[in-house]
Design a protein around this motif. Structure first.
Motif, mmCIF file in Angstrom:
data_model
loop_
_atom_site.group_PDB
_atom_site.id
_atom_site.type_symbol
_atom_site.label_atom_id
_atom_site.label_comp_id
_atom_site.label_asym_id
_atom_site.label_seq_id
_atom_site.Cartn_x
_atom_site.Cartn_y
_atom_site.Cartn_z
ATOM 1 N N MET A 131 1.847 7.587 -1.667
ATOM 2 C CA MET A 131 1.903 7.515 -0.167
ATOM 3 C C MET A 131 0.617 7.166 0.375
ATOM 4 O O MET A 131 -0.622 7.311 -0.084
ATOM 5 N N PHE A 132 0.397 6.744 1.637
ATOM 6 C CA PHE A 132 -0.547 6.287 2.621
ATOM 7 C C PHE A 132 -0.796 7.105 3.664
ATOM 8 O O PHE A 132 0.437 7.190 4.476
ATOM 9 N N ARG A 133 -1.716 7.773 4.161
ATOM 10 C CA ARG A 133 -1.601 8.699 5.318
ATOM 11 C C ARG A 133 -1.355 7.822 6.583
ATOM 12 O O ARG A 133 -0.827 8.356 7.379
ATOM 13 N N ASN A 134 -1.919 6.472 6.525
ATOM 14 C CA ASN A 134 -1.811 5.870 7.745
ATOM 15 C C ASN A 134 -1.743 4.373 7.325
ATOM 16 O O ASN A 134 -2.102 4.039 6.225
ATOM 17 N N TYR B 67 -3.544 2.084 3.963
ATOM 18 C CA TYR B 67 -2.615 1.135 3.229
ATOM 19 C C TYR B 67 -3.350 -0.214 3.436
ATOM 20 O O TYR B 67 -3.482 -1.106 2.279
ATOM 21 N N ASP C 247 2.149 5.480 8.300
ATOM 22 C CA ASP C 247 2.476 5.150 6.626
ATOM 23 C C ASP C 247 3.689 4.098 6.663
ATOM 24 O O ASP C 247 4.621 4.261 7.193
ATOM 25 N N ARG D 281 7.530 9.609 0.435
ATOM 26 C CA ARG D 281 6.340 10.069 0.517
ATOM 27 C C ARG D 281 5.833 11.250 -0.444
ATOM 28 O O ARG D 281 4.793 10.959 -1.139
#
Length: 598
Positions: free
Chosen positions: A1-4, A8, A215, A242
């Motif tokens: 996952m990417f926090r925001n 990314y 995300d 996520r």
């Protein structure tokens, strides 16, 4: 996952999949032309850091390839999404201590399913209210020359059911009308429209929040066709994918949850008591312009954003566009649940030429007569698959992707008339060819091997012919094994049907089972383009005919524009074409912009 979104983009840049463009580029048409070339060549995502007269940079192409989409969704390949859901579906209720202990290792699949509430959020670092709201500061694109204005194309539109309190996150395009309002493109079958209609019956305003960014999994989730299960929404799907709950914060002026890690949030309301506004035209995912129509006005009461906010965008239009990869992600994600309902379903695929619903290939493990129709009708009853226009069914061992080989294989086993079925049902309201908005014909092609009860196999050898007959009205033509594409300059009613009947009698129709007719602005030698044009332009119940050809029955599809004299009262939309001057200008600056050749 990417926090925001920032995390990314950092990861994409490290992979060599992000290009920063520092030279000035206009948000009107120029970004579209560059992004279109990039996605069609499999190029990188693009971060435009200098957009004249705008306060924020713009990023586009976040899902521009299948591999990048898989990376955004946290898997090695999109196929892995099906495995993830399959493991979740293996969870079964257990009784007794021993049963519960056996379940514990599997419960990790549900990690993150439930969102987490927070009190402080990066997306609320800057809060603008009332007169301070100015949507014209954002680099909202005018994507195509005949668009009615700038459109927000990657919004996460958050509403709450006025009766049940259920939250929905949908993606509906939004035309910016002025500094503090947009049109809200809530189509007939969408959940946002349902919430709006309920608010109208209750005589209430409907609060709305629109998030941009966060995300990329959450952006994808807003596009996913989640079934209407109480207590389950797009935040839950995103958290499941996520493996960590989505962080939500309450809006500053609305009682709605918004993603804490988004880049922007537009807060406000829609008032059902107001007159609707004119929205459109818009160059849509079909590759045609959606014409003007009336939709609700969204009033923005607050705009919040991160201090270093980046505006995320996408474009849609003639395939292939990046929405094709989001569609493929949903294919993989919802294959296991579909198999639970239709156990004989092996695989399915929506080729890009069908712009999602226009064409679905389906592979089944066939055991009894009529099973292809059973599965096709079953799929037509599953959520947004109800919009499917042409369903092609093949046997289990036939790959459904890419689309053309499966179609060609199906034609060798489908005798037109006997093994084709016309029916009708709900159609996407963006389908301009349907008999009525949201309602039209459907075609099922049974391309499975035929059992004795179904009449058995009819020997067929697909052919092509080197010399094709000249015929009045034919502009261009081309053949592939079993398929004949013809373009014409249409000038009078029923011209395509008369032409199809004449061509079916030529010796060059022997070995042909599918005759495709469309307008002269289509490249007859490009089968993907022909199929795209034809599938967009047919209502199968009206435009599919079985002809008694020189070599046997032929299925003809009339993919020409329809005339009022043919009983079609609505205006026929134009294909999306970029302004030649914009194309020339972008081509001249390509090296200056630091873009890879595509």
């Amino acid at each position: 996952m990417f926090r925001n979104l920032h995390a990314y983009l950092t990861a994409l840049e490290q992979r060599g999949e992000l290009v920063r463009i520092q030279a000035p580029v206009s948000h009107e048409l120029e970004i579209t032309e560059i992004a279109d070339r990039m996605v069609k060549s499999g190029g990188p995502a693009l971060l435009f850091e200098n957009i004249p007269e705008k306060d924020f940079p713009l990023v586009i192409g976040l899902f521009g390839t299948a591999q990048r989409t898989a990376f955004a969704l946290g898997v090695e390949a999109l196929e892995d999404l099906a495995d993830k859901v399959h493991r979740l579906l293996e969870l079964e209720p257990q009784t007794g201590l021993a049963g519960l202990m056996r379940m514990l290792p599997k419960l990790g699949a549900l990690k993150g399913f439930f969102p987490r509430r927070v009190r402080r959020a990066p997306v609320q670092e800057v809060v603008l209210r009332g007169e301070a709201v100015d949507l014209t500061r954002l680099p909202v694109q005018k994507c195509w020359p005949k668009d009615g204005g700038p459109f927000i194309t990657l919004p996460l539109v958050i509403t709450k059911d006025p009766e049940t309190g259920e939250v929905n996150v949908g993606m509906y395009r939004m035309q910016v009308l002025d500094r503090a309002s947009t049109a809200m493109h809530w189509q007939l079958h969408k959940t946002g429209r349902l919430h709006f209609e309920k608010a109208k019956r209750l005589g209430k305003r409907l609060e709305v929040a629109v998030a941009l960014g966060g995300d990329p999994i959450l952006t994808y989730a807003a596009t996913a066709p989640i079934p209407p299960v109480p207590g389950v929404n797009e935040f839950n799907l995103a958290g499941f994918l996520r493996g960590a709950g989505v962080e939500l914060v309450r809006g500053v002026t609305v009682d709605l949850p918004v993603p804490a890690e988004a880049e922007f949030v537009l807060e406000g309301y829609v008032d059902p008591a107001e007159d609707p506004v004119v929205e459109g035209p818009f160059g849509d995912h079909t590759g045609f312009y959606t014409l003007e129509d009336l939709y609700p006005r969204f009033h923005v009461t607050a705009l919040t954003h991160r201090r270093n906010a980046i505006y995320p965008s996408t474009i849609v239009g003639r395939p292939v566009m990046e929405d094709a990869y989001l569609i493929e992600a949903s294919e993989r994600l919802f294959l296991p649940p579909a198999r639970m309902i239709l156990p004989e379903l092996v695989d399915y695929h929506m080729p890009s030429a069908g712009v999602a619903h226009n064409w679905v290939n389906v592979a089944i493990a066939k055991r009894y007569p009529g099973q292809a129709y059973k599965v096709a009708h079953g799929l037509l009853g599953l959520g947004q698959m109800m919009f499917a226009k042409v369903i092609v069914v093949v046997d289990a061992e036939v790959p459904v992707k890419p689309g053309l080989p499966a179609l060609t294989h199906a034609l060798t086993h489908a005798l037109p008339g006997r093994d084709t079925l016309l029916t009708r049902g709900p159609i996407d309201v963006l389908d301009h060819a349907a008999r009525a908005m949201g309602f039209g014909g459907k075609l099922i092609i049974d391309g499975t091997r035929k059992l004795p009860e179904e009449g058995g196999e009819v020997p067929f050898a697909p052919q092509t012919h080197a010399e094709l007959p000249p015929h009045p009205g034919v502009v261009a033509q081309h053949q592939w094994p079993g398929i004949w594409a013809v373009t014409l300059e249409k000038c009078h009613p029923h011209q395509a049907r008369d032409l199809a009947q004449a061509l079916s009698q030529y010796p060059q129709s022997v070995g042909i089972r599918l005759l495709l007719l469309t307008d002269a602005d289509t490249d007859a030698a490009n089968l993907e383009e022909v199929l795209w044009a034809v599938l967009n332009n047919i209502d199968p119940e009206r435009d599919a005919w079985v002809l008694a050809g020189a070599g046997g029955p032929i299925l003809a599809l009339d993919g020409t524009r329809k005339l009022p004299e043919e009983g079609f009262a609505r205006p026929w939309p134009e294909k999306i074409v970029m302004d030649p001057e914009v194309k020339r200008r972008v081509a001249a600056r390509w090296a200056e912009l630091g873009l890879p050749e595509g």
